[in-house]
Structure formats: structure tokens, C-alpha cells
Design a protein around this motif. Structure first.
Motif, PDB file in Angstrom:
ATOM      1  N   TYR A 139       0.953  -1.136  -0.097  1.00 35.48           N
ATOM      2  CA  TYR A 139      -0.093   0.234   0.017  1.00 35.48           C
ATOM      3  C   TYR A 139       0.698   1.201  -0.138  1.00 35.48           C
ATOM      4  N   VAL A 140       2.028   1.319   0.841  1.00 33.60           N
ATOM      5  CA  VAL A 140       2.786   2.481   0.881  1.00 33.60           C
ATOM      6  C   VAL A 140       3.453   2.644  -0.464  1.00 33.60           C
ATOM      7  N   GLU A 143       0.606   3.888  -2.994  1.00 35.64           N
ATOM      8  CA  GLU A 143       0.175   5.481  -2.864  1.00 35.64           C
ATOM      9  C   GLU A 143       1.337   6.307  -3.088  1.00 35.64           C
ATOM     10  N   ALA A 144       2.484   5.840  -2.837  1.00 37.26           N
ATOM     11  CA  ALA A 144       3.848   6.668  -3.174  1.00 37.26           C
ATOM     12  C   ALA A 144       3.724   7.223  -4.619  1.00 37.26           C
ATOM     13  N   ILE A 147       2.113  11.145  -5.604  1.00 43.76           N
ATOM     14  CA  ILE A 147       2.552  12.328  -5.633  1.00 43.76           C
ATOM     15  C   ILE A 147       3.418  12.602  -6.520  1.00 43.76           C
ATOM     16  N   PHE A 173      -6.860   7.636  -4.948  1.00 43.84           N
ATOM     17  CA  PHE A 173      -6.967   7.856  -3.449  1.00 43.84           C
ATOM     18  C   PHE A 173      -8.388   7.280  -2.876  1.00 43.84           C
TER      19      PHE A 173
ATOM     20  N   VAL B 417      -1.020  10.325   3.040  1.00 41.81           N
ATOM     21  CA  VAL B 417      -0.203   9.648   2.080  1.00 41.81           C
ATOM     22  C   VAL B 417       1.058   8.846   2.640  1.00 41.81           C
ATOM     23  N   PRO B 418       1.478   7.782   2.550  1.00 43.83           N
ATOM     24  CA  PRO B 418       2.817   7.269   2.942  1.00 43.83           C
ATOM     25  C   PRO B 418       3.817   7.860   2.101  1.00 43.83           C
TER      26      PRO B 418
END
Lengths: 569, 526
Positions: A139-140, A143-144, A147, A173, B417-418
Motif C-alpha cells: 500500500y505504501v 500510494e507513493a 504524489i 486515493f 499519504v505514505p
């Protein structure tokens, strides 16, 4: 299976990040340093990932380069990476696309330092997604990616970039936050069954293999939460609307990365997490998912046919092509899954190449509308020839890569409908087959409108053919297109066992499903689950002596028994 | 049952555990003296002095980082009896445990970072008043008191110390109308809330005969004997919760937040958003922890859960419509109070089966993130003026690339957010909520996280993406203090996201530090 300490695979994941940190330390006026250091980073990562390929064995479905480290033991979270035959190709695709994306981004003059940093961070996150064996860690990484991609679109994008960037971020998201809740729910299910919570994919899969992970509606809800996250990423039909905007507004490198790799995070997620962890729910949902895939194929194709903008057309064609991938995934048989993984790679190559070519012409003319082009073939013959090959590969011409993938996906879905195990109606694959024809329609149309006809725009008369280094970049893609198209076994032979493992993990009855954790079980080249006790430790995957636990075609047998029963009645 | 009549032998006050508070307080006094004596040029000496005092206090807390729980025994002070509950209840006017220490440390860190970037900002705003520093320090002392007591009167004392300093600070920029408005609004509503709190304390005293919150469970154990007292008690709990809800900015007691956040000088806003909230939640946790009886839990936890959902939803929805960066963060702080309340509710519901690590971790991550964000936002103060509209931040990436990069980290952390501390904090909250079968709270939190992304992205967009607007964008030159503050916060936020294990280990709160019940053994110093 015992993990090794952090080693080569972890190095591959974090190499781009290390280069990104280096770039951060170099002042921004040294643009050339940034460009070449970023390219160096991408190339080094690519070469490092090739060494992974060299030592990768296609004889076992167990994870290789399985490396682990403690991360947050209090919460049952650890850092675990490993690759199998499915992730291997996606990692290689990512590192390859990384090189191309950085290379082609040399034209970026505006905030070049940041651009390269975001590209490299994105690469680390994407490789991490394909290698993670811990759900929180997955998940990290998942989601990373948001950005850096958000900034790539928002800063260097086209006219409507604000909207596109926010839409991209919000959609992804929205999908993934519920996956996070589902992941934590899995933790507590494991806690109630094992006595301690864990986010370890392999341990959770053992529970799923025993049919203990979750049952009934709980499993369906968990499956839905995961599926929503991945469906947004793929993108599946009703939640695809971020894609045309994001693809169209993103800068070329962003579009390439987005189309070639980031969409695969969705299909990969389905194959790696949804099917093995929620087998019953996956089988139940298969007709529904396949129906959506068919709608996506046709809808994407029809939408692509009416676009006036090059990038939008390619974006909608992605919706259509990814529909084929999902068709293959939810056929849950050998052909379908092989086709879906292969088509994932194929789509990465073809669409990546298409966006690269569109980017080249966009850099010269700063327009993406067909009406501003026409007759380019005479002006830019090499470009036109390369474009033709790439375009035909996307159409699915036999001997080029697109054909193999789509054919396998369609064959798999026909087979699934024919066997009837998943209750898939026949019209679904039939309609999906129509999508192939439509692909030819819109892509050939596009080619005709821009490359043939009269050269009536005066600006286009000044166009020169693409430069040698651009030809080289496209040439790499063309080589891959032919390679994948003519020698698909080179690619499939390393993924066979992994794909069979996913298939067995989903379709075998609880208790017989092979576990990634279980060293005593392996899968042979016929796709049978065999005992691997006699395995030679020197040569992993030497299964030849093993006793067959479950035959390759168990699903069909089971099902034909059921249908025979039905006929009796 | 009248607990006040219980035999009580006043014990001498043990000062050592209170040393950090005393040091911060004395530092404030010293700063005041220096302010009066200073040659009129700069505040540098005061800044150095207050930073040094905070550093010493922080170091003392870290050195004293023990698991042992220590309760100040009830004592007499100038003839007034404090900590009126009997000793065997483990009560007292001051409690020295890991949770209190953690919140105190968060407060000290928040104050330290705020003061780091205050001087440059105050000079640019042309309000370089030396009394700012002692006020901030005393306000921090008030917060530290709130987190380390179980006596409602001491709560009140801490709350007023915290608040009165903040009322003055909010109106520090007396030339500006918005600052005046903020101070007046804050003062009026704050006084109102204080009276609620006092009224609640009075009711609880009336019902239990003690101002100590452990009187509540003791009374409830005998509630069958006296139903009227139980009813009065429920009313008292409501009033006290309203009082704390005001300080923590829970909906529907949040109305003051955006105006005060917008009007107050940015450094004060930063301290309010982080320090004041940490103190309020410290007190709230202590108070909710005392409500362990099933009848009371059934009465209050559903209400608190609904307040949590309301708080986060209202905060996020209104934040979506804002154009002012400080107001956005103000509403976002309301939303975060809602998230934190979910953690508190889950903790209270578990009755000691889950630890307080989630609350403390989230408070820490949130405080550091928010202060860092305000440090970056303070850069638009130039030559006495300050633009806080989103457009005023356009092009900050060009003027201060480092600060802009830090802002990305802060907004990512706030959005969850990670790999940031905010993400891990949210993960912990989700985990606690699901652990206690509050799935609907977890889903509400998830939906709210998605909503919040939208306005965080707008700030990121203004700061990092948009081209500078020459007419509007006026940025102060980032000074060393501000850069240190933003850099340290960004690093800390990332470190909390990556080295979570070490942080949780050091915090040592994953086992329940305080179950709120009287059964816990009391380790007293001789």
C-alpha cells in the motif's frame, strides 16, 4: 521458505530513489548534470534488473529473491520483497520504460531538476509495487506513486492540467483508502485465526488456501474493497474517467509511464491479491467483472473512434485494451491469465511507444489534433514507418505483440464460457472479439487522417524526420514488439508456473490450493500441482520426481462432473 | 458517599516530576525580566533563553522516560487541599506517567519549533514584542498541566493558564482588525466554554464530593444507592466534555477555530493548532479514561463517536470551500480532531485492551506536521503585511524551493499519504477502530480522508505548481530559524513514517499505560 537479508532486489527497488536523492543535492542550474545523472540512474537500474532476470528460474512458482527485514514488528508489518514469473516481467518493463521516459525527457527545460526527481521517485515506487509481499508495504508503494505523478501532470501538463491532476489523485486515493481498511480487516482476521496479526501476503494466502481467511459476504466485501482500488487503476469501465484526462494532459514521459506501467499496477493487483486471497469471491464475481471488461472494451473502442485528439484516442484505446487484460484475468484459466500478463507487458510496450511517438510530433508542432496533420508520410517517412509498426502492434496484427496477448485473452474467455465453470455467458467473449475489429477501425483511421492525405498545413511542410537518437528509442520498442510477437515463449516460459499457481490458488477447492509458503509443493510444466519433496536443493524447481497432488485441468474436470450431473437430472 | 470526608493526611509536595513544567514556567519569567531590561534592539536573547529553557525541560523529560507511574499524593498548599480523592484510588493532583510525559514532550517540541520561526515572522509583521515569548511559554505550561492531572480543578487551572495567554497572543497584532476580532472572539467563546467546564466540575463535585475524576468510577460503583447523584453526574460529564470539546475544536463547538486561526499571527496559530490541541486531547483522554462504567460508556461513547464523524465531516466539507490557506488548515485541524476522537473512542471502548500509542502517535505526527506547514505559510509575511490567500503563495517554489518541498511532505502527511507520519497515524486509527468493531467509523474516516485530499492538493498546487504572480506574491527571505523549523519538521514527519517501529518502541505506550481504573498499582516515591 526462508527469506534472505536485503539484497539485489531491494537494491533494484531503491536505486532510482538513491539517484533522486543525489539529484536533490545538486543545485538546479546544473541542468545537464541532472539529465545525465537521471539517465544514468535509470540505465543502472535497468541493467541491475536484467541481472535479476539472469538468475531467475521459471521452474518454481515460489517467490525468488525473497528478501525481508524487520520494519514495524509491533504492528506485524515487515519489509518483504520477492518476485515470481508475473512480477519479473513487470519489473523489467518498469525499468525499461524508466530509461525511455528519462531519455525522452531531456527536452524538458522548465524545472528540469524536479522533473527528473519525480520520475526517479516514481520508478522506485512502481518497482516496489510489483515486488511487495507485505500488504502495508504494498500500500505504501502503491500510494507513493500518487504524489510524483500528480506533480508530473500538474506542473508539466497541458492546458487542463489542474483538473486532470486532481482528478487522477482523487480517484486513485478514493479507491485505495478502502483497500487500506480491507487490509487492516485482513490483519484482524489473521489475528483471530493465527493468534497474531500479520500483513504478510504469504501467510494470509495460507489461510485463504485453507479456506480460513474469510467466508461468505465478508470475503465479498473485502474483495470489493481491493477490486475497487485496482479497478480505478486499471481503469475499469465505470471508474475509468480519470484516465483520458490524465493521459491527455500529462507530459510525454508522464503519459508513457502512466500507460505503460501504472495501469499495470491495477491488473497486477488483481492477479496477485484479489485472486489468491479471495478465491471464492473472485469466482463469484467473474461474470460481473468480465461483463464490465466487455463493456470497457467496446466503450473504449467506440470512444476512441470519435476522438479528435491523438493522446485522447490512445487513452481510450488503453481502456479498451486493458479490458482484454481483465477479460483474461477473470477467465481464471491458463490461457486467460497468460494472455493477461502478456498483454499487460504488450500494452506497456505498444502504448508506451505510441505515446513516445505522439510526444515526438507534439514537441515539433505543439498540437495533438488530427486536423492539424495530414500527409505526414511524405514529410517524415521514418517516423511514419515506425508509427505504422507500433500502431499495427496495438491493433493486434499477427506476428506483432498485440496479437498474442489479445488472442490468448479471448481464447481464455471463450474457454471459460465453454466450460461453464464461471457461469460466463457466451455473448461476452463474442462481443469482446468485436473490440479487436473496432481497434483496427479507430487506429487505422487515425493513421490515415494524419499520415496520408494532403499535406495542407503549411507548418507541417517545415517538419523534418525524427533524429537518430529518437529513432533509436523507437527502435528499441520495435525490437520488443517483434520479439514479443514472434517469440512469445521466451516470455511465457518464465511465467508459466507462477500463472498456474495463481490459477490453482483460485480454482482448487480449499485445502488443496498450493501455498507460496509451502516448500513441499511446486508446479510442473504441465501445470500439475506436485509434491516437491524429492526436489534437488541445488536446482530449485527440479520437480520431476514429484507426486501429482492436483492435475492441471482439475477445474474443467470438476465442472464437467457437475454438468454431467445436471444432464442426468 | 462523601469522599471529601475521607481521612487525608497532607503529604509534602514532591517537586522532581514537575520539574519540566517549573523550568518552562521559570524560563517564561526570566524572559519577561529580560524583556523589561533589554536594550531595545532585538529579541535574540529572549529567543535563545526560551529555546534553552525548553531544551532543558525536554531533555529532563527524555532522561526521566520511565514506565513507572507516579501520582503526586494529595497535599495542602497554603491551606487549600488539592487532590481530594483518597490515596488508595491512586489519585492525586499531579500524575506522572508515560502518557503525560509524551503529551508534555509534544507540547515542548511544538513550542520549541514555533519559537524557532517566530522571530523572523514577528519582525516581518512589525510586531516584534518581547512579551510574545513568555506568553507562549506560559501557555505551554498550562497545556503541560492539563496533560498531567486527574483533578478537575487542576485541569481548569491548566486550561485557563493555556487560554489566557492565548487570548493575548491572538490579539498580538493590535493594529490589525482581524487580529483584534480573533482575540475578542476567542476570549468570549473561551470564557463561555470555561464556565461550562466549571459548571460541570461543580456538578461532578456535587455528585461525588470530590473534584478528582476517579471519584466518578467510585461513585458509579455505588450508583445503585443514590440515583440522583448518578443523574447529576451525567449532566456534569456533559458539561465538562463541552468545555474540553471547545478547546479541542470538536463540532459543534468549533465555530471559533477558523476566524481565530486566520486572524491570529501565524506563529500563534501554529502553536494553537498543535500545542493547544495536544493539551486538550491530553485532558480529554484523561477524562474519558475515567468513564469506565458500562452505564456511562453506553451513554457517552456513541455520542462521542457521532461527534467524531460530525467533526471530521463538517471540518472537511467547509475546508473545501475556503480560499485562505490559514483558514483551510484551521478547518483541517477540526477534521483531524475528529480523526483523533475516533482513536479516543476506540481506546475508551477497549477499556484498556489497546494502548494509548495511537492517540499519542497521531498527536505527535499531527502537531509536527501542522507546525511545519505554518512555518512555511509564514513566509508570505513581508514588510508588515501578510497575504494568506492561496494565490499569495503562488510561486513559493521559486523563491524558497526547500520550504516548498517541505510543504509537499506536510500536506502528504496531513492527507495520510505514505511514507509519512500522518499515514502511520491514520493506519493506527483504522486499526484501533476495526479492533473495536467500529467499522463504520473507519469507513467514515476513509471517506473523509478522500475529501481532505482535495484541499490539501490546492495548497500544494498554490505552493509548488503555480507560477509566481508578480503583483501578489511577496515573500520574506527564508531565515535560518524558519528553514531549520521546516526542515526538522519535514525530516521528523518522514522519519515517523519510515522508522515507525523505533518511535513506537520509544513511546512504549502500546501496552495500556493508564486504564483509568483504580486497580492499577501505584508506584509512589518515598
Amino acid at each position: 521458505m526462508q527469506p534472505t537479508p536485503l539484497g539485489p532486489l531491494t537494491a533494484v527497488i531503491f536505486l532510482p530513489l538513491a539517484f533522486a536523492v543525489f539529484l536533490m543535492l545538486v543545485p538546479q542550474q546544473f541542468v545537464r548534470v541532472h539529465r545525465y545523472a537521471a539517465l544514468g540512474g535509470a540505465v543502472v537500474t535497468f541493467i541491475a534488473s536484467l541481472t535479476l532476470y539472469r538468475d531467475f528460474s521459471g521452474n518454481t512458482f515460489h517467490f525468488q529473491y525473497y528478501e525481508a527485514a524487520r520494519w514495524i514488528p509491533q504492528l506485524g508489518i515487515s519489509f518483504k520483497v520477492g518476485i515470481d514469473g508475473i512480477s519479473l516481467w513487470l519489473v523489467l518493463l518498469t525499468t525499461f520504460i524508466g530509461v525511455i521516459a528519462v531519455w525522452f525527457s531531456f527536452y524538458v527545460n522548465h524545472r528540469a531538476k524536479e522533473f527528473m526527481i519525480y520520475l526517479l521517485i516514481l520508478e522506485t515506487a512502481m518497482i516496489g509495487v510489483f515486488c511487495s509481499l507485505d500488504l502495508i508495504q504494498f500500500y505504501v508503494f502503491f500510494e507513493a506513486t500518487l504524489i510524483p505523478m500528480y506533480f508530473l501532470i500538474a506542473i508539466w501538463g497541458g492546458g487542463n492540467r489542474t483538473y486532470a491532476a486532481i482528478k487522477f489523485f482523487l480517484y486513485t486515493f478514493l479507491g485505495s483508502i478502502f483497500m487500506l481498511i480491507a487490509i487492516i480487516a485482513l490483519y484482524f482476521i489473521a489475528k483471530s485465526k493465527l493468534g497474531r496479526g500479520t500483513f504478510d501476503l504469504m501467510e494470509l494466502q495460507v489461510l485463504a488456501a485453507q479456506g480460513n481467511l474469510a467466508a461468505g459476504s465478508v470475503q465479498i466485501w473485502l474483495f470489493a474493497a481491493f477490486a475497487l482500488a485496482f479497478a480505478v487503476k486499471v481503469p475499469f469501465f465505470p471508474v475509468h474517467t480519470w484516465l483520458p484526462d490524465a493521459h491527455t494532459e500529462a507530459p510525454t514521459a508522464g503519459s508513457i509511464v502512466l500507460a505503460a506501467v501504472m495501469l499495470k499496477m491495477g491488473t497486477y493487483g488483481f492477479i496477485r491479491f484479489c485472486l489468491p486471497l479471495f478465491p471464492e469471491a473472485s469466482i463469484q464475481a467473474a461474470p460481473f467483472m468480465m461483463g464490465l471488461a466487455v463493456v470497457g472494451i467496446l466503450y473504449g473502442a467506440v470512444m476512441a473512434a470519435v476522438q479528435v485528439d491523438w493522446k485522447r484516442l490512445v487513452a481510450y484505446s488503453s481502456v479498451s485494451h486493458l479490458g482484454f487484460v481483465m477479460l483474461g484475468v477473470f477467465a481464471i484459466n491458463h490461457n486467460g491469465l497468460t494472455g493477461s500478463v502478456l498483454q499487460s507487458v504488450n500494452h506497456g510496450v505498444s502504448t508506451g511507444a505510441l505515446f513516445l511517438l505522439v510526444g515526438m510530433i507534439y514537441e515539433r508542432r505543439h498540437t495533438r489534433l488530427f486536423k492539424d496533420y495530414g500527409g505526414l508520410k511524405r514529410q517524415m517517412p521514418i517516423f511514419a514507418a515506425l508509427f505504422l509498426i507500433v500502431m499495427l502492434s496495438s491493433v493486434g496484427l499477427p506476428s506483432l505483440n498485440g496479437f498474442i496477448g489479445e488472442f490468448l485473452c479471448l481464447a481464455g474467455s471463450f474457454q471459460a464460457a465453454f466450460e461453464g465453470a464461471l457461469h460466463i455467458p457466451f455473448w461476452m467473449p463474442v462481443l469482446a472479439g468485436g473490440g479487436v475489429v473496432l481497434a483496427a477501425v479507430y487506429l487505422l483511421w487515425m493513421y490515415q487522417k494524419s499520415f496520408y492525405g494532403k499535406l495542407d498545413q503549411p507548418e507541417n511542410r517545415r517538419l523534418r524526420d525524427i533524429k537518430p537518437w529518437e529513432q533509436a528509442a523507437c527502435g528499441l520498442f520495435v525490437v520488443l514488439i517483434f520479439w514479443l510477437g514472434l517469440f512469445p515463449t521466451f516470455f511465457t516460459e518464465k511465467m508459466e508456473t507462477s500463472i498456474n499457481a495463481v490459477r490453482h490458488q483460485t480454482t482448487l477447492p480449499a485445502g488443496q490450493r498450493p501455498c507460496w509458503n509451502d516448500d513441499g509443493v511446486d508446479i510442473n510444466h504441465q501445470g500439475d500441482v506436485v509434491q516437491a519433496s524429492s526436489r534437488n536443493p541445488e536446482n530449485i524447481g527440479d520437480w520431476k520426481q514429484g507426486r501429482v497432488i492436483a492435475p492441471s485441468n482439475h477445474f474443467r474436470q470438476r465442472d464437467s462432473a457437475i454438468s454431467a450431473e445436471r444432464e442426468k437430472r | 458517599m462523601n469522599l471529601g470526608d475521607a481521612p487525608l493526611t497532607p503529604a509534602p509536595i514532591v517537586w522532581e516530576p514537575m520539574l519540566p513544567m517549573i523550568i518552562v514556567f521559570v524560563t517564561g519569567v526570566l524572559c519577561m525580566c529580560v524583556e523589561m531590561l533589554r536594550p531595545k534592539q532585538t529579541n535574540n536573547l529572549i529567543v535563545v533563553l526560551s529555546l534553552a529553557g525548553l531544551a532543558v525541560a525536554g531533555a529532563l523529560i527524555v532522561l526521566d522516560w520511565t514506565a513507572a507511574v507516579f501520582h503526586q499524593p494529595p497535599s495542602e498548599f497554603f491551606g487549600v487541599r488539592f487532590g481530594g480523592s483518597p490515596e488508595e484510588a491512586g489519585g492525586g493532583l499531579f500524575i506522572h506517567d508515560r502518557f503525560g510525559q509524551s503529551v508534555q514532550l509534544i507540547l515542548i517540541a511544538s513550542t520549541f519549533i514555533t519559537i524557532l520561526f517566530s522571530e523572523g515572522y514577528l519582525r516581518e509583521r512589525r510586531i516584534p514584542f518581547g512579551e510574545y515569548y513568555p506568553l507562549v511559554l506560559w501557555s505551554a505550561v498550562g497545556g503541560m498541566i492539563m496533560a498531567s492531572t486527574r483533578d478537575l480543578m487542576i485541569f481548569f487551572l491548566g486550561l485557563e493558564t493555556l487560554s489566557i495567554a492565548l487570548y493575548v497572543l491572538a490579539g498580538l497584532n493590535s493594529k490589525e482588525k482581524r487580529s483584534q476580532e480573533a482575540a475578542l472572539k476567542y476570549f468570549l467563546l473561551g470564557a463561555f466554554a470555561s464556565s461550562f467546564l466549571l459548571f460541570g466540575i461543580a456538578l461532578i463535585y456535587g455528585a461525588t464530593g470530590t473534584t478528582h475524576i476517579l471519584g466518578i468510577p467510585m461513585l458509579m460503583n455505588h450508583a445503585s444507592a443514590d440515583p440522583t447523584a448518578g443523574k447529576i453526574l451525567i449532566g456534569g460529564i456533559a458539561m465538562v466534555l463541552i468545555g474540553f470539546g471547545f478547546k479541542a475544536a470538536l463540532v459543534p463547538f468549533h465555530m471559533w477555530t477558523p476566524d481565530v486561526y486566520q486572524g491570529a499571527p501565524t506563529t500563534v496559530t501554529a502553536f494553537m493548532a498543535a500545542g493547544s490541541k495536544a493539551a486538550a486531547f491530553g485532558a480529554l483522554v484523561r477524562f474519558v479514561g475515567a468513564i469506565t462504567q458500562p452505564e456511562l460508556i453506553d451513554a457517552w461513547l456513541p455520542a462521542l463517536a457521532i461527534v467524531a464523524v460530525l467533526t471530521m465531516t463538517v471540518g472537511n466539507l467547509i475546508a473545501l470551500a475556503q480560499r485562505d490557506a490559514k483558514r483551510i488548515i484551521g478547518y483541517s485541524s477540526i477534521a483531524h480532531a475528529g480523526y483523533l476522537l475516533v482513536a479516543v473512542v476506540a481506546w475508551a471502548h477497549s477499556r484498556g485492551s489497546i494502548g494509548l500509542d495511537t492517540v499519542v502517535y497521531y498527536l505527535g505526527a499531527y502537531s509536527i506536521t501542522t507546525i511545519g506547514a505554518f512555518a512555511v505559510l509564514s513566509l508570505t509575511a513581508k514588510a508588515g503585511r501578510e497575504g494568506t490567500q492561496l494565490e499569495d503563495y503562488n510561486g513559493l517554489w521559486k523563491r524558497a524551493p526547500f520550504a516548498a518541498a517541505a510543504m509537499i511532505v506536510f500536506m502528504a502527511s496531513l492527507a495520510g499519504v505514505p511514507p509519512t507520519g500522518g499515514f502511520v497515524g491514520k493506519l493506527l486509527i483504522f486499526k484501533d477502530a476495526l479492533d473495536q468493531d467500529y467499522t463504520w467509523l473507519a469507513i467514515a474516516l476513509g471517506i473523509n480522508s478522500v475529501l481532505s485530499v482535495f484541499y490539501y492538493l490546492r495548497i500544494v498546487f498554490a505552493v509548488c505548481v503555480d507560477e509566481p504572480d508578480e503583483r501578489r506574491s511577496q515573500f520574506a527571505k527564508p531565515n535560518a530559524g524558519m528553514l531549520t523549523a521546516a526542515g526538522a519538521c519535514a525530516l521528523a514527519v518522514l522519519a515517523m513514517g519510515v522508522f515507525t517501529s523505533a518511535v513506537l518502541q520509544t513511546m512504549g505506550l502500546s501496552l495500556p499505560a493508564e486504564s483509568g481504573s483504580a486497580s492499577r498499582s501505584v508506584a509512589q516515591k518515598p
